[in-house]
Motif scaffolding. Structure first.
Motif, PDB file in Angstrom:
ATOM      1  N   PHE A   6      -7.797 -52.999 -42.940  1.00  0.00           N
ATOM      2  CA  PHE A   6      -7.623 -52.143 -41.778  1.00  0.00           C
ATOM      3  C   PHE A   6      -7.874 -53.022 -40.568  1.00  0.00           C
ATOM      4  O   PHE A   6      -8.907 -53.691 -40.486  1.00  0.00           O
ATOM      5  CB  PHE A   6      -8.618 -50.973 -41.792  1.00  0.00           C
ATOM      6  N   LYS A   8      -8.348 -53.136 -36.600  1.00  0.00           N
ATOM      7  CA  LYS A   8      -8.682 -52.328 -35.430  1.00  0.00           C
ATOM      8  C   LYS A   8      -7.757 -52.694 -34.276  1.00  0.00           C
ATOM      9  O   LYS A   8      -7.513 -53.862 -34.011  1.00  0.00           O
ATOM     10  CB  LYS A   8     -10.135 -52.589 -35.043  1.00  0.00           C
ATOM     11  N   ILE A  12      -2.050 -48.474 -30.444  1.00  0.00           N
ATOM     12  CA  ILE A  12      -1.265 -48.502 -31.675  1.00  0.00           C
ATOM     13  C   ILE A  12       0.180 -48.936 -31.421  1.00  0.00           C
ATOM     14  O   ILE A  12       0.766 -49.680 -32.213  1.00  0.00           O
ATOM     15  CB  ILE A  12      -1.341 -47.145 -32.418  1.00  0.00           C
ATOM     16  N   TYR A  42      -2.640 -44.279 -36.082  1.00  0.00           N
ATOM     17  CA  TYR A  42      -2.635 -45.007 -37.350  1.00  0.00           C
ATOM     18  C   TYR A  42      -1.212 -45.406 -37.726  1.00  0.00           C
ATOM     19  O   TYR A  42      -0.268 -44.656 -37.502  1.00  0.00           O
ATOM     20  CB  TYR A  42      -3.218 -44.117 -38.456  1.00  0.00           C
ATOM     21  N   HIS A  53      -3.139 -51.889 -42.530  1.00  0.00           N
ATOM     22  CA  HIS A  53      -3.296 -50.611 -41.852  1.00  0.00           C
ATOM     23  C   HIS A  53      -3.723 -50.935 -40.424  1.00  0.00           C
ATOM     24  O   HIS A  53      -4.671 -51.693 -40.222  1.00  0.00           O
ATOM     25  CB  HIS A  53      -4.392 -49.765 -42.518  1.00  0.00           C
ATOM     26  N   SER A  55      -5.218 -49.269 -36.975  1.00  0.00           N
ATOM     27  CA  SER A  55      -5.909 -48.030 -36.637  1.00  0.00           C
ATOM     28  C   SER A  55      -6.661 -48.130 -35.317  1.00  0.00           C
ATOM     29  O   SER A  55      -7.330 -49.122 -35.045  1.00  0.00           O
ATOM     30  CB  SER A  55      -6.906 -47.687 -37.757  1.00  0.00           C
ATOM     31  N   HIS A  57      -8.770 -45.550 -34.799  1.00  0.00           N
ATOM     32  CA  HIS A  57      -9.913 -44.692 -35.113  1.00  0.00           C
ATOM     33  C   HIS A  57     -11.234 -45.458 -35.031  1.00  0.00           C
ATOM     34  O   HIS A  57     -11.322 -46.606 -35.465  1.00  0.00           O
ATOM     35  CB  HIS A  57      -9.753 -44.058 -36.499  1.00  0.00           C
ATOM     36  N   ASP A  60     -12.747 -47.269 -38.194  1.00  0.00           N
ATOM     37  CA  ASP A  60     -11.903 -48.187 -38.955  1.00  0.00           C
ATOM     38  C   ASP A  60     -11.988 -49.614 -38.426  1.00  0.00           C
ATOM     39  O   ASP A  60     -11.091 -50.102 -37.750  1.00  0.00           O
ATOM     40  CB  ASP A  60     -10.446 -47.705 -38.936  1.00  0.00           C
TER      41      ASP A  60
END
Length: 125
Positions: A6, A8, A12, A42, A53, A55, A57, A60
């Motif tokens: 993931f 960061k 996005i 995401y 991934h 993200s 969030h 994450d």
């Protein structure tokens, strides 16, 4: 086993553009266009059977990750990235041309838009 980091990101859309346009990843799951949706922050990307991934969030990951990516043809990948818009920077900016390290790997490193370092390496034997 498959490991899927993931990464960061603070924006996005900017990160998706960098990873798809410059690094040639394909979007498997794009951010939801509805800003109220949990999935609007995401994205799930793939390149050559490897996945990442992205993200926004809070839980994450953190900014400043380091991810090592082993490849078979380092020069080919590096040249493709440069053709796709990767900018060569000063050493402080981290993007560097491929170099053979004292530990026997040929490598180059780049920073994504949020300062996460991606180092690409090829066994130099």
């Amino acid at each position: 086993m498959s490991i899927e980091p993931f990464i960061k990101c603070s924006n996005i859309k900017v990160s998706c553009s960098f990873y798809t346009e410059t690094l040639d990843f394909k979007i498997i799951r794009a951010p939801d266009p509805d800003p109220q949706s949990f999935m609007s922050m995401y994205a799930f990307l793939e390149r050559d059977g490897s996945f990442v991934h992205l993200s926004e969030h809070s839980g994450d990951g953190v900014f400043g990750n380091v991810i090592y990516i082993r490849v078979k043809d380092l020069n080919k990948i590096y040249n493709k990235f440069v053709k796709s818009g990767l900018k060569i920077q000063e050493k402080a900016g981290i993007t560097m041309e491929p170099v053979t390290q004292t530990w026997g790997m040929k490598e180059f490193s780049i920073l994504d838009p949020d300062g996460n370092r991606l180092t690409f390496g090829q066994n130099n034997e």
